[in-house]
Design an enzyme around this catalytic site. Structure first.
Site, short mmCIF file in Angstrom:
data_model
loop_
_atom_site.label_atom_id
_atom_site.label_comp_id
_atom_site.label_asym_id
_atom_site.label_seq_id
_atom_site.Cartn_x
_atom_site.Cartn_y
_atom_site.Cartn_z
CG ASP A 108 -2.01 1.00 1.22
OD1 ASP A 108 -3.00 0.86 0.47
OD2 ASP A 108 -1.87 1.97 1.99
CG HIS A 273 -5.50 -3.37 -0.10
ND1 HIS A 273 -4.63 -3.09 -1.13
CD2 HIS A 273 -5.21 -2.49 0.91
CE1 HIS A 273 -3.84 -2.08 -0.78
NE2 HIS A 273 -4.17 -1.70 0.45
#
Length: 292
Positions: A108, A273
């Site tokens: 991320d 994610h």
């Protein structure tokens, strides 16, 4: 266990680029830096770092603005939270530990710091792994009505101060829990101790401001830098790309990264994610194979 720690790791307060970076250090062997994303802290690596520490000296910092690291106020151009500035923090931290060259994996926001490290400091980076991201300029160029609804927080957190800070600060725990559930696999339950650390962090108004500055920098400094360098500079280190099968990053990530680097390989992992938390065994296995 006190929040913010990973079993077998030592807490170290280390110099960054004009700030102090709080890090965990464990294991022995070649140096490997692990960088977290938002709205998280270093403990997102808690199930992966000990596996890697059996083979590497693993350094797991809280990024500037997150966790226990310093949280300076952002300036008018947001460059204090640019990925170039955060990369300089990591160079200083690894210097303090005596590591001239090292490998890095980032998830991320940490992935954006990691690839900026590889671009700005090619003489320092042996290998680079990026988890569930595409380059910032590519991500923003792909925004359409579908991505805008899924990634509304990109624009929301980049709005001028103090609007997002006030809104998030009204119920920070709800905000973090919403972000986690929205981007994880349906029904996935995060480690409660990890979530406790994320909630402890976001309870600090300076941390909320820093997270917003991180996103403001992405829309301005980081995007403009990527736009100016795409096709001009390349990542010299070998690159591993890992992504969750259930995320928008699953749309041609290797094609996008091969415009930035000459040696790219990658794999989809059956999760959302948050790869280090949703699929720690496969994530650790892929990283171990690559960095070894």
């Amino acid at each position: 266990m006190e929040t913010g720690h990973i079993e077998g790791f030592e807490s170290r307060r280390l110099p960054g680029h004009g700030v102090e970076i709080d890090s965990l250090v464990g294991g022995s062997g070649p140096p490997l830096l692990l960088l977290h994303g938002a709205p998280q802290t270093r403990v997102c690596w808690s199930a992966v770092a000990p596996v890697l520490a059996e083979h590497f000296t693993v350094v797991v910092p809280d990024l500037r603005g997150y966790g226990r690291s310093d949280k300076p106020r952002g300036g008018g151009d947001h460059s204090a939270y640019s990925k170039r500035e955060l990369a300089l923090d990591q160079i200083a931290t690894m210097n303090a530990l005596g590591f001239g060259r090292f490998s890095v994996a980032g998830h991320d926001r940490g992935g954006r710091v990691a690839y900026r490290l590889a671009l700005d400091h090619p003489d320092r980076i042996d290998r680079l792994a990026v988890l569930d991201i595409v380059p910032t300029s590519d991500a923003m160029a792909a925004f359409d009505r579908h991505l805008a609804l899924r990634f509304w927080h990109w624009a929301f957190q980049a709005l001028d101060e103090p609007f997002p800070e006030r809104m998030i600060g009204n119920d920070p725990a709800f905000y973090v829990e919403t972000m986690l559930s929205a981007h994880a696999s349906k029904g996935f339950q995060f480690d409660p101790s990890n979530v406790a650390d994320y909630l402890k962090n976001i309870g600090d108004p300076d941390a909320i401001h820093a997270m917003c500055e991180d996103y403001r920098a992405a829309w301005t400094f980081d995007r403009e830098l990527d736009d100016s360098e795409q096709g001009v500079r390349t990542i010299e280190a070998p690159v591993l790309v890992l992504w969750g099968q259930e995320t928008p990053a699953a749309s041609s990530p290797l094609e996008k990264w091969r415009r930035w680097a000459n040696e790219v390989d990658g794999y989809a992992i059956p999760c959302g994610h948050f790869l280090p938390e949703e699929a720690p065994i496969e994530t650790a296995t892929r990283l171990l194979r690559f960095f070894s």
